[in-house]
Design a protein around this motif. Structure first.
Motif, PDB file in Angstrom:
ATOM      1  N   ALA A  55       0.930  -1.125  -0.029  1.00 21.44           N
ATOM      2  CA  ALA A  55      -0.087   0.018   0.077  1.00 21.44           C
ATOM      3  C   ALA A  55       0.907   1.094   0.102  1.00 21.44           C
ATOM      4  N   ARG A  56       1.825   1.363   0.941  1.00 18.00           N
ATOM      5  CA  ARG A  56       2.700   2.380   0.815  1.00 18.00           C
ATOM      6  C   ARG A  56       3.415   2.529  -0.338  1.00 18.00           C
ATOM      7  N   GLY A  57       4.127   1.323  -0.870  1.00 22.04           N
ATOM      8  CA  GLY A  57       4.794   1.627  -2.096  1.00 22.04           C
ATOM      9  C   GLY A  57       3.831   1.994  -3.401  1.00 22.04           C
ATOM     10  N   GLU A  58       2.658   1.660  -3.194  1.00 23.86           N
ATOM     11  CA  GLU A  58       1.711   2.225  -4.319  1.00 23.86           C
ATOM     12  C   GLU A  58       1.654   3.523  -4.161  1.00 23.86           C
ATOM     13  N   LYS A  59       1.361   3.919  -3.126  1.00 23.48           N
ATOM     14  CA  LYS A  59       1.149   5.369  -2.704  1.00 23.48           C
ATOM     15  C   LYS A  59       2.460   6.355  -3.371  1.00 23.48           C
ATOM     16  N   ILE A  60       3.528   5.740  -3.104  1.00 22.43           N
ATOM     17  CA  ILE A  60       4.707   6.453  -3.166  1.00 22.43           C
ATOM     18  C   ILE A  60       4.679   6.657  -4.894  1.00 22.43           C
ATOM     19  N   ALA A  61       4.857   5.215  -5.371  1.00 27.45           N
ATOM     20  CA  ALA A  61       4.936   5.028  -7.090  1.00 27.45           C
ATOM     21  C   ALA A  61       4.083   5.719  -7.945  1.00 27.45           C
ATOM     22  N   THR A  62       2.767   6.079  -7.388  1.00 27.69           N
ATOM     23  CA  THR A  62       1.546   6.447  -8.022  1.00 27.69           C
ATOM     24  C   THR A  62       2.216   8.344  -8.366  1.00 27.69           C
ATOM     25  N   VAL A  63       2.835   8.646  -7.309  1.00 26.82           N
ATOM     26  CA  VAL A  63       3.341  10.257  -7.821  1.00 26.82           C
ATOM     27  C   VAL A  63       4.828  10.250  -8.243  1.00 26.82           C
ATOM     28  N   ARG A 135      18.222   9.443  -0.981  1.00 24.52           N
ATOM     29  CA  ARG A 135      18.074   9.778   0.547  1.00 24.52           C
ATOM     30  C   ARG A 135      16.397   9.256   1.084  1.00 24.52           C
ATOM     31  N   MET A 136      15.902   8.594   0.186  1.00 23.78           N
ATOM     32  CA  MET A 136      14.570   7.890   0.433  1.00 23.78           C
ATOM     33  C   MET A 136      14.766   6.972   1.553  1.00 23.78           C
ATOM     34  N   ALA A 137      14.024   6.761   2.655  1.00 22.82           N
ATOM     35  CA  ALA A 137      14.196   5.991   3.642  1.00 22.82           C
ATOM     36  C   ALA A 137      14.278   4.566   3.197  1.00 22.82           C
ATOM     37  N   ASP A 138      15.011   3.628   3.607  1.00 24.77           N
ATOM     38  CA  ASP A 138      15.157   2.484   3.378  1.00 24.77           C
ATOM     39  C   ASP A 138      13.844   1.706   3.339  1.00 24.77           C
ATOM     40  N   GLU A 139      12.850   1.891   4.376  1.00 24.58           N
ATOM     41  CA  GLU A 139      11.755   1.274   4.408  1.00 24.58           C
ATOM     42  C   GLU A 139      10.933   1.686   3.206  1.00 24.58           C
ATOM     43  N   ASP A 140      10.946   3.109   2.933  1.00 17.89           N
ATOM     44  CA  ASP A 140      10.171   3.381   1.724  1.00 17.89           C
ATOM     45  C   ASP A 140      10.403   2.744   0.381  1.00 17.89           C
ATOM     46  N   VAL A 141      12.028   2.442   0.124  1.00 19.50           N
ATOM     47  CA  VAL A 141      12.413   2.002  -1.011  1.00 19.50           C
ATOM     48  C   VAL A 141      11.942   0.528  -0.943  1.00 19.50           C
ATOM     49  N   LYS A 142      11.976  -0.056   0.033  1.00 22.04           N
ATOM     50  CA  LYS A 142      11.510  -1.454   0.371  1.00 22.04           C
ATOM     51  C   LYS A 142       9.939  -1.755  -0.207  1.00 22.04           C
ATOM     52  N   SER A 143       9.173  -0.441   0.171  1.00 26.29           N
ATOM     53  CA  SER A 143       7.899  -0.523  -0.135  1.00 26.29           C
ATOM     54  C   SER A 143       7.865  -0.327  -1.630  1.00 26.29           C
ATOM     55  N   ILE A 144       8.464   0.245  -2.325  1.00 22.82           N
ATOM     56  CA  ILE A 144       8.379   0.380  -3.694  1.00 22.82           C
ATOM     57  C   ILE A 144       8.818  -1.025  -4.108  1.00 22.82           C
ATOM     58  N   VAL A 145       9.704  -1.370  -3.958  1.00 22.53           N
ATOM     59  CA  VAL A 145      10.075  -3.010  -4.386  1.00 22.53           C
ATOM     60  C   VAL A 145       9.114  -3.888  -4.124  1.00 22.53           C
ATOM     61  N   ALA A 146       8.347  -3.755  -2.909  1.00 25.77           N
ATOM     62  CA  ALA A 146       7.296  -4.858  -2.675  1.00 25.77           C
ATOM     63  C   ALA A 146       6.040  -4.588  -3.587  1.00 25.77           C
ATOM     64  N   TYR A 147       5.860  -3.426  -3.850  1.00 21.69           N
ATOM     65  CA  TYR A 147       4.679  -2.992  -4.902  1.00 21.69           C
ATOM     66  C   TYR A 147       4.909  -3.499  -6.182  1.00 21.69           C
TER      67      TYR A 147
END
Ligand code: HEC
Ligand code: HEC
Length: 316
Positions: A55-63, A135-147
């Protein structure tokens, strides 16, 4: 021939010859390749695909990703980048669906993370046009990968290849001289505590979405590892083509009373960022996009952060 003409002519001829050899060299060499040096802790990363991350990855990737990678069916199969300034040649975003041949189904998580942070692909190829997220947080980069690994519609395995990139001679020269991959940050990067509104807003604005990249003076005068050092930080005036090639200048987002956004209330700012609705009721033009998936809280945090940065008087 007289000596005082002959010597300058020889000098000039030599300079022209050296320049021609240099340009030919860059033209043949193309965009340089780099050694793939993935730090061990990234190389061995296995991103667990959880509902929360997707969900977080989709939110970031959408923008951050869809604008360049999605086709008209909202599948991330890539396309011609219509708003790339012509001087750089032609570029195509690629198929990043899970297809194993045409997409990125065979990339490891570590390879993806390394590429998103540095711009260096697993084969050493460097991508100058694709933005980097150092400089994106590791958890956010992982969220994009999960997405990217999820069962969400845009990323499902889909066939389709894009044509080869056609970088201009200028882009080849630039990538052989000034435009380089971004050094990897080895220390862990965390998302700041969201109750610290200013620190959280700084993260969202600078490191997650990189609003500063468009809203500072010049793409070529910024340092993605130290955004605050960018020329005209958030002072706007960076000109960029829309899809028809008209140049649109970014707004001054500092709280300068005369030329910035000091008159914006928090709610008006939210409407501008999420809906592209300007304070005077008009609609903001592309490439400003509606950041619909940001929460009101995140946009309030950006507002609180922008209030703290140095004002710049720059009328757009
Ligand atoms: C400004 C447009 C743009 C944006 C935004 C963008 N990309 Fe890209 N992307 C590109 C281009 C152009 C390429 C091709 C680069 C090349 O081959 O030189 C590319 C290539 C890639 C590749 C490599 C694919 C391959 O097979 O080599 C991946 C993975 C990727 N992008 C993922 C993403 C993700 C994830 C996001 C969002 C976080 C994103 N991109 C945002 C333009 C963009
Ligand atoms: C791809 C480049 C780009 C990115 C990224 C971007 N913007 Fe913009 N933004 C623009 C452009 C261009 C305009 C001016 C549009 C116009 O004049 O119609 C603009 C206008 C604005 C305005 C309107 C201010 C005014 O003039 O009244 C606000 C507010 C704004 N952006 C906030 C943001 C925030 C916050 C972010 C990050 C979440 C962001 N922008 C990311 C390109 C961008």
């Amino acid at each position: 021939m007289k000596k005082f003409i002959k010597i300058p002519l020889i000098v000039l001829g030599t300079i022209v010859l050296i320049a021609a050899i240099g340009l030919t060299y860059f033209n043949v060499r193309g965009i340089p390749k780099y050694e793939v040096n993935i730090p061990a802790e990234i190389q061995t990363t296995k991103v667990e695909v959880t509902a929360q991350r997707v969900a977080r990855g989709e939110k970031i990737a959408t923008v951050l990703c869809n604008g360049c990678h999605a086709n008209s069916n909202n599948r991330l199969v890539g396309k011609h980048i219509g708003d790339l300034p012509k001087e750089f040649g032609k570029a195509y975003s690629l198929n990043i669906t899970q297809d194993k041949e045409d997409g990125i189904g065979n990339w490891t998580d570590g390879e993806l993370i390394y590429f998103l942070k540095t711009g260096i692909k697993r084969d050493g190829h460097f991508s100058p046009i694709m933005p980097k997220f150092p400089r994106m947080a590791d958890e956010d980069v992982k969220s994009i990968v999960a997405y990217l690994h999820s069962d969400r519609y845009p990323v499902l395995a889909t066939k389709g290849k894009q044509p080869a990139q056609e970088p201009s001679l200028l882009l080849k020269v630039l990538t052989n001289t000034v435009i380089k991959p971004i050094e990897i940050v080895k220390e862990p990067i965390y998302i700041p505590d969201s109750t610290n509104l200013v620190a959280f807003g700084k993260y969202v604005a600078n490191d997650m979405i990189a609003c500063y990249a468009c809203h500072s003076k010049d793409f070529s005068k910024q340092d993605p590892l130290f955004p605050e050092k960018s020329l005209g930080f958030y002072g706007g005036g960076n000109g960029m083509p829309d899809l028809k090639g008209n140049i649109i200048y970014t707004s001054n987002l500092t709280f300068d009373e005369e030329t910035g956004i000091a008159k914006y209330t928090e709610q008006q700012f939210i409407d501008a960022v999420k809906l592209c609705k300007k304070r005077d009721g008009t609609i903001l033009r592309y490439p400003m996009i509606p950041h619909v998936t940001l929460t009101d809280y995140e946009v309030k945090a950006i507002y609180a952060y922008l209030k703290t940065i140095p004002k710049i008087n720059n009328k757009i």
